[in-house]
Design a protein around this motif. Structure first.
Motif, short mmCIF file in Angstrom:
data_model
loop_
_atom_site.label_atom_id
_atom_site.label_comp_id
_atom_site.label_asym_id
_atom_site.label_seq_id
_atom_site.Cartn_x
_atom_site.Cartn_y
_atom_site.Cartn_z
N ARG A 171 -11.34 -9.94 10.77
CA ARG A 171 -10.49 -9.47 9.67
C ARG A 171 -11.33 -9.08 8.47
N MET A 172 -12.40 -9.84 8.23
CA MET A 172 -13.29 -9.49 7.13
C MET A 172 -13.95 -8.14 7.38
N ARG A 173 -14.41 -7.93 8.63
CA ARG A 173 -15.04 -6.64 8.96
C ARG A 173 -14.06 -5.49 8.75
N HIS A 174 -12.82 -5.67 9.25
CA HIS A 174 -11.82 -4.63 9.11
C HIS A 174 -11.54 -4.32 7.63
N THR B 27 -12.48 -23.27 0.54
CA THR B 27 -11.87 -22.43 -0.48
C THR B 27 -12.42 -22.78 -1.86
N ILE B 28 -12.53 -24.07 -2.13
CA ILE B 28 -13.06 -24.51 -3.43
C ILE B 28 -14.52 -24.08 -3.57
N MET B 29 -15.29 -24.25 -2.51
CA MET B 29 -16.71 -23.88 -2.56
C MET B 29 -16.89 -22.39 -2.82
N ALA B 30 -16.04 -21.57 -2.21
CA ALA B 30 -16.13 -20.12 -2.42
C ALA B 30 -15.88 -19.76 -3.88
N ARG B 31 -14.91 -20.45 -4.50
CA ARG B 31 -14.62 -20.19 -5.91
C ARG B 31 -15.80 -20.60 -6.79
N PRO C 177 -2.92 -24.07 -3.66
CA PRO C 177 -4.27 -23.55 -3.75
C PRO C 177 -4.30 -22.34 -4.66
N GLU C 178 -5.43 -22.16 -5.35
CA GLU C 178 -5.48 -21.07 -6.33
C GLU C 178 -5.33 -19.70 -5.68
N ASP C 179 -5.60 -19.60 -4.35
CA ASP C 179 -5.39 -18.34 -3.65
C ASP C 179 -3.95 -17.87 -3.81
N GLN C 180 -3.02 -18.83 -3.88
CA GLN C 180 -1.62 -18.48 -3.95
C GLN C 180 -1.13 -18.31 -5.37
N ARG D 47 -11.90 -11.35 -0.76
CA ARG D 47 -12.25 -12.64 -1.33
C ARG D 47 -11.45 -13.76 -0.67
N LYS D 48 -10.19 -13.50 -0.34
CA LYS D 48 -9.38 -14.50 0.35
C LYS D 48 -9.98 -14.82 1.72
N ILE D 49 -10.34 -13.76 2.44
CA ILE D 49 -10.89 -13.96 3.78
C ILE D 49 -12.25 -14.64 3.69
N ASN D 50 -13.02 -14.31 2.66
CA ASN D 50 -14.32 -14.95 2.48
C ASN D 50 -14.17 -16.46 2.29
N ALA D 51 -13.12 -16.86 1.57
CA ALA D 51 -12.85 -18.30 1.41
C ALA D 51 -12.56 -18.94 2.77
N GLU D 52 -11.84 -18.22 3.64
CA GLU D 52 -11.56 -18.75 4.97
C GLU D 52 -12.85 -18.90 5.77
N ILE D 53 -13.72 -17.92 5.66
CA ILE D 53 -15.00 -17.99 6.39
C ILE D 53 -15.81 -19.19 5.92
N THR D 54 -15.86 -19.40 4.59
CA THR D 54 -16.57 -20.57 4.06
C THR D 54 -15.96 -21.85 4.58
#
Length: 611
Positions: free
Chosen positions: A243-246, A130-134, A4-7, A204-211
């Motif tokens: 985690r996003m809030r923190h 993850t793809i949708m977030a990108r 995944p592009e995150d990595q 941004r990584k965490i946002n992809a997880e939320i999506t």
């Protein structure tokens, strides 16, 4: 296997001009628009600088002498300046909105096109969220930053520099009191930008997880309710949003420290200027009008300096979005055509169909060795298999035994680690993937239908097909009757993902779609495993008709459906342990015979129970 592009984000820290330069090709079509935006913002900055000068002129010309002579012309000139600034603001807003919308659109189009070229392995390892977030979130942020934040930086910088020049010209001693804080602001920006950028990368990584959680929660809503795991889903969602809030709180705290420090330094400089200027007036070194100009500049410069610092911080943090988008764009597909093949046969988006040879369907595995990219052991070793054109090969085995490996190789979803796979006597790497894929009809156990009508979904098999050909394909697979019973017949909407149809009806539509494509190679991946017995009976005869004269691979769950296959391959733990016809394997009395007998007993018991 592609990660995944995150990595794949660069491990370096801080801002990188190379990262920003990757957007230049996308900005080039809007260079004139950006030039207009920057010019209007520079004009606006110049007008903002002119306001204090006009105030000083009014004090020296009208207030100090105590006269109103010429004030009318002054008012007209002042209104002209205001109208000019308003016009520039309107032009800037329209152009900036255009850049925001069009730049985001172009990035989305480029990403969507690039996603079509990536190998199947990428989608196996990358969540949809993850793809949708990108594609959606990151591109929107990039478009907004370039449309608004960049011009804010230019306006603020132009105003600050212009104001400094004017103040130096009026009184360099007072101007130095403000200029001296600029290096301090620059050093603080360099200190904070690294930390702000790293935090935004994490966000941004965490946002992809939320999506991803949103996507899975919505698409799997029925499953969640039937399994009664809403509390588990909620707990997982709360964990990732926590985690996003923190992370965001850490970013806000940094900004909460950074911006006030800049504001404090600016206010301190302004206080020094006002104090020094007041003393100079008392000593007679400068006049009231001159002090008025200087005070207006000193007071007015505070907001642009803070805006500049805040916008630079926001601009820098966007590097994380650019890194993610560019990482996805630069992700290379695992399976690609060679330059020589592309030169002759074209690409998926620009095919040279006139050079395509007819595909007959003779497939040969020549000393094939294969290991999955993320595997540690060979799945196939020096494997040989000859599949004459028009023959049927069935692949059987327990769930997870590796039945799809041969099909994935034959369809060139993966390529051999060693050896060759020949199509009609030639290594299939000597021809384009599109040539091969255009000749493959693939029916999955869980078919995917697109939003739209039944007719549109069948027509995806061959976009040039007529309505009569669509109906003929539906009749061939016994789908015509249920389609005509629907309210709008072939124009009936199937719903998102085919949600308006039953599993069996979706499968029949997918069969009609595959038949319409008229492929030379058919792949049925447990295509009847999820269909009820009545529906299966409807399509078994159709399958026999479909496969006539075509090379076909049947990944079978129900062994009773593949007894007529020309060859049966038995797979266990990723290895082919038996091969032969149904009669040969039954006579062998091995694993296949045992598996067939057990399944036959189970099906017989079910039939007796239903009766």
């Amino acid at each position: 296997m592609e990660l995944p592009e995150d990595q794949k984000l660069p491990a370096g820290r801080g801002s990188s001009l190379r990262t920003w330069a990757k957007l230049l090709p996308f900005l080039k079509p809007y260079s004139k628009t950006m030039a207009v935006i920057l010019i209007t913002m520079l004009v606006n900055a110049g007008i903002d600088i002119a306001y204090p000068l006009l105030s000083g002129y009014a004090v020296d010309t009208f207030v100090t002498p105590g006269t109103s002579k010429g004030v009318g012309w002054f008012a007209v000139g002042y209104m002209a300046v205001v109208l000019a600034q308003m016009t520039c603001t309107i032009v800037f807003a329209r152009k900036a909105l255009k850049v925001e919308m069009y730049l985001g659109r172009d990035l989305k189009k480029r990403l969507f096109t690039h996603l079509q070229t990536l190998s199947f392995a990428y989608y196996n390892t990358t969540p949809v969220g993850t793809i949708m977030a990108r594609v959606m979130s990151d591109t929107n942020r990039i478009g907004g930053v370039f449309a608004w934040s960049l011009v804010d930086i230019f306006w603020s910088a132009a105003y600050v520099i212009g104001s400094m020049c004017v103040m130096l010209f009026i009184n360099w001693k007072l101007a130095l009191l403000i200029i001296v804080v600029v290096p301090v602001i620059a050093l603080l920006t360099l200190y904070f930008q690294k930390r702000i950028l790293n935090i935004n990368r994490q966000a941004r990584k965490i946002n992809a997880e939320i999506t991803r959680h949103y996507n899975e929660g919505i698409s799997g809503a029925k499953t969640s309710k039937t399994l009664v795991i809403e509390d588990k889903n909620t707990a997982a969602f709360q964990e990732v949003t926590g985690r996003m809030r923190h992370t965001m709180v850490r970013g806000v705290l940094l900004n909460a420290v950074y911006v006030p420090i800049i504001g404090f330094l600016t206010a301190l400089a302004v206080a020094f200027v006002i104090t020094g200027g007041g003393n100079m007036v008392l000593w007679g070194d400068i006049g009231i009008g001159e002090l008025t100009v200087f005070m207006n500049f000193a007071l007015g410069i505070a907001d642009p300096v803070q805006t500049l610092a805040r916008t630079i911080s926001n601009f820098i943090s966007t590097q994380a979005n650019i890194e993610r988008v560019s990482a996805l764009m630069e992700l290379k597909p695992q399976i690609t055509d060679s330059p020589e093949v592309i030169e002759k046969y074209g690409t998926s988006f620009d095919p040279k169909r006139e050079n395509w040879e007819p595909l007959i369907g003779h497939i040969t595995f020549d000393d094939v060795t294969f290991r999955y990219p993320d595997g540690t052991e060979n799945v196939l070793e020096h494997f040989n298999l000859d599949v004459p054109a028009g023959s049927t090969v069935a692949i059987v085995g327990e769930t997870g035994a590796g039945k799809s490996t041969l099909v994935n190789l034959a369809c060139r979803f993966f390529e051999p680690t060693g050896g060759r796979i020949l199509i009609d006597g030639r290594d299939y790497r000597e021809r384009s993937m599109l040539w091969l894929h255009s000749n493959i009809g693939y029916v999955l156990q869980t078919p995917h239908l697109f939003s739209g009508s039944v007719k549109e979904n069948i027509r995806y098999g061959r976009l040039s097909a007529t309505d009569e050909e669509i109906v003929a394909a539906a009749k061939l697979v016994n789908a015509h009757d249920f389609i005509t019973r629907m309210e709008h017949g072939y124009d009936s909407d199937v719903g998102e993902g085919g949600g308006q149809l039953s599993t069996g009806e979706k499968q029949l539509v997918s069969f009609a779609r595959a038949v319409l494509a008229n492929p030379k190679i058919f792949v049925l991946d447990e295509a009847t495993a999820s269909i009820d017995t009545k529906t299966e009976a409807l399509i078994q005869e159709a399958i026999s008709t479909m496969l006539t004269g075509r090379t076909s691979f049947l990944i079978a769950h129900r062994l009773s459906t593949i007894r007529k296959a020309d060859m049966i391959l038995v797979v266990r733990q990723g290895k082919i342990i038996e091969r032969g016809t149904h009669q040969e394997l039954m006579a062998l009395g091995g694993y296949y015979a045992d598996l067939y007998n057990k399944q036959f007993e189970t099906e017989t018991a079910e039939t007796v129970f239903r009766s």
